[in-house]
Design a protein around this motif. Structure first.
Motif, PDB file in Angstrom:
ATOM      1  N   PRO A  86      -7.415  -8.757   5.388  1.00 44.33           N
ATOM      2  CA  PRO A  86      -7.563  -8.169   4.049  1.00 44.33           C
ATOM      3  C   PRO A  86      -8.130  -9.122   3.014  1.00 44.33           C
ATOM      4  N   ASP A  87      -7.989 -10.433   3.224  1.00 48.06           N
ATOM      5  CA  ASP A  87      -8.466 -11.396   2.237  1.00 48.06           C
ATOM      6  C   ASP A  87      -9.867 -11.899   2.536  1.00 48.06           C
ATOM      7  N   GLU A  88     -10.598 -11.136   3.336  1.00 49.95           N
ATOM      8  CA  GLU A  88     -12.002 -11.425   3.594  1.00 49.95           C
ATOM      9  C   GLU A  88     -12.838 -10.220   3.190  1.00 49.95           C
ATOM     10  N   VAL A  89     -14.015 -10.479   2.649  1.00 51.19           N
ATOM     11  CA  VAL A  89     -14.986  -9.416   2.406  1.00 51.19           C
ATOM     12  C   VAL A  89     -15.781  -9.225   3.690  1.00 51.19           C
ATOM     13  N   ILE A  90     -15.630  -8.060   4.308  1.00 50.85           N
ATOM     14  CA  ILE A  90     -16.334  -7.721   5.546  1.00 50.85           C
ATOM     15  C   ILE A  90     -17.321  -6.615   5.199  1.00 50.85           C
ATOM     16  N   LEU A  91     -18.568  -6.972   5.055  1.00 53.35           N
ATOM     17  CA  LEU A  91     -19.568  -6.060   4.498  1.00 53.35           C
ATOM     18  C   LEU A  91     -19.774  -4.809   5.329  1.00 53.35           C
ATOM     19  N   ASP A  92     -19.512  -4.892   6.624  1.00 51.30           N
ATOM     20  CA  ASP A  92     -19.656  -3.717   7.487  1.00 51.30           C
ATOM     21  C   ASP A  92     -18.298  -3.244   7.999  1.00 51.30           C
ATOM     22  N   ARG A  93     -17.250  -3.397   7.185  1.00 52.91           N
ATOM     23  CA  ARG A  93     -15.907  -2.951   7.574  1.00 52.91           C
ATOM     24  C   ARG A  93     -15.976  -1.471   7.975  1.00 52.91           C
ATOM     25  N   PRO A  94     -15.572  -1.132   9.210  1.00 54.66           N
ATOM     26  CA  PRO A  94     -15.785   0.237   9.684  1.00 54.66           C
ATOM     27  C   PRO A  94     -14.791   1.250   9.139  1.00 54.66           C
ATOM     28  N   HIS A  95     -13.551   0.848   8.908  1.00 49.87           N
ATOM     29  CA  HIS A  95     -12.527   1.789   8.444  1.00 49.87           C
ATOM     30  C   HIS A  95     -11.939   1.231   7.150  1.00 49.87           C
ATOM     31  N   ASN A  96     -12.131   1.964   6.069  1.00 47.93           N
ATOM     32  CA  ASN A  96     -11.782   1.418   4.770  1.00 47.93           C
ATOM     33  C   ASN A  96     -11.060   2.484   3.956  1.00 47.93           C
ATOM     34  N   ARG A  97      -9.745   2.461   4.011  1.00 43.70           N
ATOM     35  CA  ARG A  97      -8.925   3.467   3.329  1.00 43.70           C
ATOM     36  C   ARG A  97      -8.497   2.957   1.949  1.00 43.70           C
ATOM     37  N   ASN A 101      -0.399  -0.715  -8.917  1.00 43.42           N
ATOM     38  CA  ASN A 101      -1.151  -1.917  -8.554  1.00 43.42           C
ATOM     39  C   ASN A 101      -2.096  -1.622  -7.382  1.00 43.42           C
ATOM     40  N   PHE A 102      -3.117  -0.804  -7.653  1.00 35.51           N
ATOM     41  CA  PHE A 102      -4.088  -0.464  -6.620  1.00 35.51           C
ATOM     42  C   PHE A 102      -4.777  -1.695  -6.041  1.00 35.51           C
ATOM     43  N   PRO A 103      -5.088  -2.726  -6.852  1.00 33.82           N
ATOM     44  CA  PRO A 103      -5.717  -3.918  -6.267  1.00 33.82           C
ATOM     45  C   PRO A 103      -4.857  -4.590  -5.203  1.00 33.82           C
ATOM     46  N   ALA A 104      -3.540  -4.717  -5.449  1.00 32.09           N
ATOM     47  CA  ALA A 104      -2.668  -5.341  -4.455  1.00 32.09           C
ATOM     48  C   ALA A 104      -2.561  -4.479  -3.206  1.00 32.09           C
ATOM     49  N   ALA A 105      -2.473  -3.154  -3.389  1.00 29.18           N
ATOM     50  CA  ALA A 105      -2.402  -2.256  -2.237  1.00 29.18           C
ATOM     51  C   ALA A 105      -3.604  -2.436  -1.322  1.00 29.18           C
ATOM     52  N   ASN A 106      -4.755  -2.690  -1.911  1.00 30.85           N
ATOM     53  CA  ASN A 106      -5.980  -2.827  -1.126  1.00 30.85           C
ATOM     54  C   ASN A 106      -6.105  -4.178  -0.427  1.00 30.85           C
ATOM     55  N   ARG A 107      -5.112  -5.053  -0.593  1.00 33.41           N
ATOM     56  CA  ARG A 107      -5.078  -6.316   0.146  1.00 33.41           C
ATOM     57  C   ARG A 107      -3.894  -6.356   1.123  1.00 33.41           C
ATOM     58  N   ASP A 108      -3.276  -5.232   1.371  1.00 35.04           N
ATOM     59  CA  ASP A 108      -2.081  -5.191   2.223  1.00 35.04           C
ATOM     60  C   ASP A 108      -2.471  -5.379   3.690  1.00 35.04           C
ATOM     61  N   PRO A 109      -1.959  -6.441   4.358  1.00 36.64           N
ATOM     62  CA  PRO A 109      -2.325  -6.674   5.761  1.00 36.64           C
ATOM     63  C   PRO A 109      -1.772  -5.628   6.723  1.00 36.64           C
ATOM     64  N   GLU A 110      -0.809  -4.823   6.263  1.00 37.09           N
ATOM     65  CA  GLU A 110      -0.308  -3.740   7.122  1.00 37.09           C
ATOM     66  C   GLU A 110      -1.343  -2.619   7.255  1.00 37.09           C
ATOM     67  N   ILE A 111      -2.288  -2.572   6.362  1.00 38.53           N
ATOM     68  CA  ILE A 111      -3.275  -1.486   6.335  1.00 38.53           C
ATOM     69  C   ILE A 111      -4.669  -1.991   6.687  1.00 38.53           C
ATOM     70  N   PHE A 112      -5.012  -3.191   6.215  1.00 37.35           N
ATOM     71  CA  PHE A 112      -6.379  -3.698   6.352  1.00 37.35           C
ATOM     72  C   PHE A 112      -6.393  -4.955   7.226  1.00 37.35           C
ATOM     73  N   ASP A 113      -7.228  -4.943   8.232  1.00 36.48           N
ATOM     74  CA  ASP A 113      -7.445  -6.131   9.051  1.00 36.48           C
ATOM     75  C   ASP A 113      -8.162  -7.193   8.213  1.00 36.48           C
ATOM     76  N   TYR A 117       0.828  -1.207   0.000  1.00 36.55           N
ATOM     77  CA  TYR A 117       0.000   0.000   0.000  1.00 36.55           C
ATOM     78  C   TYR A 117       0.858   1.252   0.000  1.00 36.55           C
ATOM     79  N   GLN A 118       1.845   1.314   0.910  1.00 43.14           N
ATOM     80  CA  GLN A 118       2.638   2.534   1.034  1.00 43.14           C
ATOM     81  C   GLN A 118       3.460   2.788  -0.222  1.00 43.14           C
ATOM     82  N   ASP A 119       3.932   1.721  -0.874  1.00 40.81           N
ATOM     83  CA  ASP A 119       4.719   1.891  -2.087  1.00 40.81           C
ATOM     84  C   ASP A 119       3.848   2.356  -3.248  1.00 40.81           C
ATOM     85  N   VAL A 120       2.680   1.763  -3.400  1.00 49.66           N
ATOM     86  CA  VAL A 120       1.781   2.181  -4.489  1.00 49.66           C
ATOM     87  C   VAL A 120       1.380   3.633  -4.304  1.00 49.66           C
TER      88      VAL A 120
END
Length: 412
Positions: free
Chosen positions: A337-348, A323-335, A53-56
């Motif tokens: 990340p490889d699950e769809v959480i429909l009510d994810r509270p914080h989504n950067r 590679n925006f798709p890969a950035a959005n799966r980064d475990p350093e940013i998203f709890d 994420y940080q690199d992208v």
């Protein structure tokens, strides 16, 4: 232009068109983040692929060092570049899809001309049209109990909404769809096809612009033609041709891929489908989560000079794939990340990009996605993918399902 040999090492020889990568690239991203977060390949003209994420984010903001003048992810061979430079339109306007294909200062004023048409308030002008369209499409197949949710639904909505926005002939939407596929999908590996349909699109919009110059009105195209650049000079009509080109290229495949990916998800994850049917108030957060998880777009940048980033040197002329798709799966940013959480509270998430080239049409894309999914669930809440093996995905520049067979209780 083909590179079909198997990949030996994804860190030094990745292939964005590898069939396994197209089906599910996430395992490759996970591997690369750990051992080679900015990978490199010589395939398809050569490129670099960041996965964190940080690199992208950082690389996307390196403008103009990483120029946006060539936003496709594959590079034409030298003889094609020579041919392009003989084209006076290309020589003057480059990829001619402002503002996404422009660096400052042209980027700034062309984006300024577009933004008033894509505010949250402005896109509401297309709400009723989109709602009527979604219902009309469903009417055509709901009695059958089966449909191709991609071809008969997701892929039908954005071309018509864009035609409505630009006030051009809606009967051409099948042409629009094919033209875009020839640029962003089929043409990535077939440069001659890409060039052919880039010219087809340019010629079509030249006709549109000439007609509006002769008969101005209060619509989108005339508003762009009435604009001025940073010096107060009238906009060159060929620049407007490029801006219309952008609406077609950026506004169709990206959004239909997002809608189709969401329907694929619900058609293969019954618990999430049942939850959305029971809790429609979740749609705002669910849509953001689906955009994060199934981010469709990877943009290309070209190094205008040698660029040093961390331990990586990107030589002048090299491509960098945002590679925006890969950035959005980064475990350093998203709890998780490889699950769809429909009510994810914080989504950067950065599904719409980062930096000055962030998608100007994000409000319209969200509107289309919201209406398409809500309308589907209101009328077809119980559905499933009927043949998972028949589902096909496009990869490369924009990833999304192209064939998506579903079944549901017949309305008849």
């Amino acid at each position: 232009m083909t590179d079909t040999a198997p990949v030996d090492d994804w860190g030094t020889d990745y292939d964005i068109f590898d069939s396994g990568y197209v089906r599910d690239p996430a395992p490759v991203w996970d591997e690369l983040r750990e051992r080679c977060p900015v990978a490199h390949t010589e395939r398809w003209g050569g490129s670099f692929l960041p996965t964190r994420y940080q690199d992208v984010q950082a690389l996307a903001k390196m403008v103009p060092e990483l120029s946006s003048a060539d936003p496709l992810v594959t590079t034409p061979p030298p003889e094609i570049i020579e041919e392009l430079m003989l084209d006076p339109v290309f020589e003057r306007y480059g990829a001619n899809a402002a503002p996404i294909s422009e660096d400052p200062p042209v980027h700034g004023w062309t984006r300024r001309l577009l933004l008033p048409h894509f505010t949250q308030k402005a896109v509401q002008a297309h709400r009723q049209y989109t709602l009527d369209l979604a219902n009309r499409l469903i009417d055509d197949f709901i009695d059958a109990g089966t449909a191709d949710a991609a071809g008969q639904y997701a892929q039908q909505i954005p071309p018509r909404v864009i035609a409505h926005l630009m006030d051009v002939d809606e009967s051409r939407v099948d042409d629009f769809t094919y033209w875009v596929q020839c640029i962003l999908e089929l043409g990535l590996a077939d440069v001659q096809l890409r060039l052919k349909y880039r010219r087809v699109i340019r010629d079509y919009f030249q006709e549109v612009v000439e007609e509006k110059l002769a008969n101005p009105d209060d619509g989108f195209v005339s508003a762009l033609l009435a604009g001025t650049d940073d010096n107060g000079e009238p906009v060159d009509p060929m620049r407007v041709v490029g801006m219309l080109n952008l609406q077609l290229i950026a506004g169709i495949d990206t959004t239909w891929s997002s809608i189709g990916s969401a329907l694929w998800h619900f058609g293969t994850h019954a618990a999430d489908r049942e939850r959305m049917a029971a809790e429609p108030e979740l749609w705002p957060t669910a849509i953001e989560e689906l955009l994060r998880f199934y981010s469709p777009v990877t943009m290309g940048r070209r190094a205008a000079q040698d660029v040093s980033y961390g331990e990586v040197t990107i030589p002048q002329g090299s491509k960098v794939l945002m590679n925006f798709p890969a950035a959005n799966r980064d475990p350093e940013i998203f709890d998780r990340p490889d699950e769809v959480i429909l009510d994810r509270p914080h989504n950067r998430h950065i599904a719409f990009g980062a930096g000055i080239h962030r998608c100007a049409g994000s409000n319209l894309a969200r509107l289309e996605m919201d209406i398409a999914l809500r309308t589907w669930f209101e009328r077809i809440p119980d559905f499933e993918v009927s043949d998972p093996d028949a589902v096909t995905w496009a990869g490369g520049q924009v990833r999304g399902p192209r064939c998506l067979p579903v079944r549901f209780p017949s309305a008849s």
